[in-house]
Motif scaffolding. Sequence first.
Motif, PDB file in Angstrom:
ATOM      1  N   CYS A 237       0.828  -1.208   0.000  1.00 43.58           N
ATOM      2  CA  CYS A 237       0.000   0.000   0.000  1.00 43.58           C
ATOM      3  C   CYS A 237       0.864   1.261   0.000  1.00 43.58           C
ATOM      4  O   CYS A 237       0.590   2.212  -0.739  1.00 43.58           O
ATOM      5  CB  CYS A 237      -0.928  -0.002   1.211  1.00 43.58           C
ATOM      6  SG  CYS A 237      -2.238  -1.242   1.130  1.00 43.58           S
ATOM      7  N   LEU A 238       1.890   1.285   0.825  1.00 41.38           N
ATOM      8  CA  LEU A 238       2.757   2.469   0.898  1.00 41.38           C
ATOM      9  C   LEU A 238       3.492   2.691  -0.420  1.00 41.38           C
ATOM     10  O   LEU A 238       3.655   3.825  -0.869  1.00 41.38           O
ATOM     11  CB  LEU A 238       3.746   2.325   2.048  1.00 41.38           C
ATOM     12  CG  LEU A 238       3.175   2.687   3.425  1.00 41.38           C
ATOM     13  CD1 LEU A 238       4.059   2.151   4.536  1.00 41.38           C
ATOM     14  CD2 LEU A 238       3.003   4.190   3.579  1.00 41.38           C
ATOM     15  N   PHE A 239       3.938   1.606  -1.042  1.00 42.36           N
ATOM     16  CA  PHE A 239       4.620   1.748  -2.335  1.00 42.36           C
ATOM     17  C   PHE A 239       3.657   2.313  -3.378  1.00 42.36           C
ATOM     18  O   PHE A 239       4.014   3.224  -4.132  1.00 42.36           O
ATOM     19  CB  PHE A 239       5.162   0.393  -2.790  1.00 42.36           C
ATOM     20  CG  PHE A 239       5.725   0.414  -4.182  1.00 42.36           C
ATOM     21  CD1 PHE A 239       6.936   1.018  -4.444  1.00 42.36           C
ATOM     22  CD2 PHE A 239       5.015  -0.145  -5.238  1.00 42.36           C
ATOM     23  CE1 PHE A 239       7.450   1.054  -5.734  1.00 42.36           C
ATOM     24  CE2 PHE A 239       5.511  -0.123  -6.528  1.00 42.36           C
ATOM     25  CZ  PHE A 239       6.733   0.480  -6.775  1.00 42.36           C
ATOM     26  N   GLU A 240       2.449   1.762  -3.422  1.00 42.95           N
ATOM     27  CA  GLU A 240       1.475   2.213  -4.417  1.00 42.95           C
ATOM     28  C   GLU A 240       1.047   3.656  -4.193  1.00 42.95           C
ATOM     29  O   GLU A 240       0.653   4.344  -5.136  1.00 42.95           O
ATOM     30  CB  GLU A 240       0.265   1.277  -4.408  1.00 42.95           C
ATOM     31  CG  GLU A 240       0.582  -0.113  -4.960  1.00 42.95           C
ATOM     32  CD  GLU A 240      -0.583  -1.074  -4.870  1.00 42.95           C
ATOM     33  OE1 GLU A 240      -1.575  -0.733  -4.170  1.00 42.95           O
ATOM     34  OE2 GLU A 240      -0.511  -2.156  -5.480  1.00 42.95           O
ATOM     35  N   GLU A 241       1.126   4.122  -2.938  1.00 39.95           N
ATOM     36  CA  GLU A 241       0.777   5.512  -2.641  1.00 39.95           C
ATOM     37  C   GLU A 241       1.957   6.466  -2.895  1.00 39.95           C
ATOM     38  O   GLU A 241       1.838   7.667  -2.697  1.00 39.95           O
ATOM     39  CB  GLU A 241       0.315   5.642  -1.182  1.00 39.95           C
ATOM     40  CG  GLU A 241      -1.050   5.021  -0.909  1.00 39.95           C
ATOM     41  CD  GLU A 241      -2.192   5.773  -1.553  1.00 39.95           C
ATOM     42  OE1 GLU A 241      -1.991   6.936  -1.960  1.00 39.95           O
ATOM     43  OE2 GLU A 241      -3.290   5.201  -1.662  1.00 39.95           O
ATOM     44  N   ASP A 274       8.420  -6.893  -7.066  1.00 44.78           N
ATOM     45  CA  ASP A 274       7.538  -6.044  -7.876  1.00 44.78           C
ATOM     46  C   ASP A 274       7.777  -4.556  -7.631  1.00 44.78           C
ATOM     47  O   ASP A 274       7.327  -3.712  -8.408  1.00 44.78           O
ATOM     48  CB  ASP A 274       6.069  -6.377  -7.577  1.00 44.78           C
ATOM     49  CG  ASP A 274       5.685  -7.765  -8.071  1.00 44.78           C
ATOM     50  OD1 ASP A 274       6.351  -8.262  -9.001  1.00 44.78           O
ATOM     51  OD2 ASP A 274       4.739  -8.357  -7.528  1.00 44.78           O
ATOM     52  N   ASN A 275       8.459  -4.230  -6.535  1.00 41.60           N
ATOM     53  CA  ASN A 275       8.733  -2.825  -6.211  1.00 41.60           C
ATOM     54  C   ASN A 275      10.164  -2.413  -6.554  1.00 41.60           C
ATOM     55  O   ASN A 275      10.444  -1.228  -6.715  1.00 41.60           O
ATOM     56  CB  ASN A 275       8.509  -2.563  -4.719  1.00 41.60           C
ATOM     57  CG  ASN A 275       7.112  -2.918  -4.254  1.00 41.60           C
ATOM     58  OD1 ASN A 275       6.197  -3.045  -5.064  1.00 41.60           O
ATOM     59  ND2 ASN A 275       6.938  -3.085  -2.962  1.00 41.60           N
ATOM     60  N   ARG A 308      21.150  -4.834  -2.502  1.00 39.79           N
ATOM     61  CA  ARG A 308      21.027  -6.282  -2.737  1.00 39.79           C
ATOM     62  C   ARG A 308      19.661  -6.606  -3.343  1.00 39.79           C
ATOM     63  O   ARG A 308      19.552  -7.391  -4.292  1.00 39.79           O
ATOM     64  CB  ARG A 308      21.189  -7.021  -1.413  1.00 39.79           C
ATOM     65  CG  ARG A 308      20.850  -8.511  -1.477  1.00 39.79           C
ATOM     66  CD  ARG A 308      20.509  -9.048  -0.109  1.00 39.79           C
ATOM     67  NE  ARG A 308      19.394  -8.323   0.481  1.00 39.79           N
ATOM     68  CZ  ARG A 308      19.098  -8.329   1.774  1.00 39.79           C
ATOM     69  NH1 ARG A 308      19.853  -8.999   2.619  1.00 39.79           N
ATOM     70  NH2 ARG A 308      18.067  -7.647   2.236  1.00 39.79           N
ATOM     71  N   ASN A 309      18.601  -5.993  -2.804  1.00 40.49           N
ATOM     72  CA  ASN A 309      17.251  -6.269  -3.314  1.00 40.49           C
ATOM     73  C   ASN A 309      17.107  -5.880  -4.782  1.00 40.49           C
ATOM     74  O   ASN A 309      16.507  -6.619  -5.570  1.00 40.49           O
ATOM     75  CB  ASN A 309      16.210  -5.511  -2.482  1.00 40.49           C
ATOM     76  CG  ASN A 309      16.124  -6.020  -1.052  1.00 40.49           C
ATOM     77  OD1 ASN A 309      16.541  -7.134  -0.749  1.00 40.49           O
ATOM     78  ND2 ASN A 309      15.586  -5.203  -0.169  1.00 40.49           N
TER      79      ASN A 309
END
Length: 573
Positions: A237-241, A274-275, A308-309
Motif C-alpha cells: 500500500c505504501l509503495f502504491e501511494e 515487484d517494487n 542487494r534487493n
Amino acid sequence: MHSTADPPPPPPPSPPSPAETLEEITQLLTRLLPASLSITCFTSRWQVLRSKLASLKSLLLEISDSPHWSEHPLISSLLPALLSTLRRTETLCQHCSDASNSRGKLLMQSDLDMAVGWLSKQINDLELLLRSGVLHQSTAIVLSRPEASSSKEEVAFFIKDLFTRLQIGGLEFKRKALESLIQLLSEDDKSATVVAKEGKLSCLISLLDLNAENSIRELAVLAVSLLVSAGDSPRKCLFEEGALGPLLRIIECGSAPMKERAAMAVEFITSDPDNAWAISAYGGVSILIELCKSGSLTAQSHAAGAIRNVSTVEDTRIALAEEGAIPVLLQLLVSRSPSAQGKAANCISILASTSEYFRGLLLQEKGLQRLLQLFHDCSNSNTLEHVLRAIYSLSVSDTSYRMLSGSTSFILQIAELVKHGNVMLQHISASLLANLAISDGNKRAVCGCMSSLVKLMESVKPDGMQEVGAKALLSLLLVKSNRKELVKDEKSLMRLMQMLNPENEVVSKKFPVAVLAAIMAGGSQSCRKKLVAAGAYGHLQRLAEMDVVGAKKALQRLSASRLTSLLTRSWRE
C-alpha cells in the motif's frame, strides 16, 4: 484604615463553546447568503462564493446532527477559523455592496479569490471530519491505544480518528496522532494491516515532504518504517501511494536518524521484487550508493540491503555498475558492521552469478582477495554462505580457478565446512572440492572430510547434494591412500552398502556405483576384499541386472578380484 490597593483584574472571559461558535456561524450564513444575491460587481466570483456558503450551511447542519460533534477536539480548532473566514467574507460583501467603496479592483479580486480558497480548505476539512465517522464517539486529544480485547470496530475507529487528525489538525494534533500511531505499531505489529486498510496513507506520506515541520517528519518516517516492516500488505500500500520517492529524498537531505529509518523503509519496500524496479525510476541507485559510503553503520547496512534487493533487476544492475557500486560493496566487506558485511556479500554473490561482465568488474577491483579475507575471518554462517557463493561464481575465471586450487588454507577451510558447516555451506564447499584442481598433497590433507561426503550422498535436499557429494568424493579418491582410508572407515563403508542396496530408493544408484569403481580403480586387493566382505558383490549383481550405469563394469572388477583371490588361495593350498 481603608486599603488603597487596586482591585484584582477580572478573570479573562472563557472562550465560547463549540455550540456558541456554531450558532454565530449559522447566523452569519443566514445574513450572507441573501446579501450576496444583490451584489452586481464581480458576479462570477460571488457566484462561486455563494455555492461554497450553501455547501457549508448544509455541511454544518449534518455535523450538528452527529451525537458527539461538540466533544471532538478538532471541532474546537476548525470552527473558530471558519468563523474568522466568514467575518472577512461579510466585510467583503459590505465593500462590494457599497458603491462608494474605493478599494481597487485588483485588490478586491485578490481578496475574493483568497476567501474562496479559505472556504474550500475549511469545507474540505469539515467533510473529512464528518466522513471519517469520528464525530459519533467521544474522543480526547491524547489518544490511548485500544486494549488487546478491543473489537475490530474499535481499532478501526481509533485509526480513522488518527488519520483525521493527521489530515486537518494543527501541529499538536499531528504530533499526538503520530505518537499514538507509533505506539500502536510498536506494541502490536498486526495492527499494521488495519492501518493500511483504514488509514489514508497518502496523508502520512505527505508528512515526509521536505517542507513539513522537522519533528513531524521525524515521527512520520518512524511510523512509515514500522509499517513497511510489519508485512506485505502495508508495504504494498505504501509503495502504491508513492512512498519511495519521499523516502529517498530524506536519505539525501534528512538528519542521521531520519536517514537510518528511511533507508530501513526503502530496504523493506524493495524486498518485494515487484517494487524493486522503481529505485532506478526515482534516481535512487546513486543515493543508496552514497549512503553506503558516508552513512552511519546502521544506515550503511540498510542501504546495502536495498542494493542487494534491486540487484535482481537487470536494468538496475546496469545502473549499479555505471554508478560505481562494485568498489563500494567490496569496501563494505571490511565494514565494522557484520550486518552490512553480510548484505554486501549477498549482493556481490548475486552480481557474480549473473554475467561475465560483473565477474570481470569484481576481479578488476580485487574482489576475490576481499572475499577470501572475509571468508577466513568471518564466523557468521549466513555471511559465509554468501561469500562462498560469490567465490564459487568467480572460480570460473582461469586466474581465480588457479588461485583457489593452489590455496592450501582455502582447501582446508572448505573441507572443515564439509564436516561441520550447515547444509548450504556443505553443499557449496563440496561443489568447490569437486570442481577445483586440487593437488594430491592437499587431497591427502583433507581426507578427513570423506566420511562427511559419504553422508552428503544420502541427502535428499537440497537438490544436487547427492551429486556434488559424490563428485567431491571421487576427486579425493584419485589418491591411493585416500581409497584405503575410506574402506577402513566401517561406518562409511556401511553407508555405501546401504546406498547400493536396490531396495533403497532414496539415493540414485549411479553415485555409490561410481564411488565403488573409484575405490577399485587402483587395483588394491585389500580394498576389494573389504568391499566383498561388506556385501558389495550381491548388490552390484542386482544393479547390473537393472542396467544401472557403471554397475556391470564395477561388477567385472570386483569379480576379477574374487577370481584372482580364489586362484591365489588354491595355488597356495
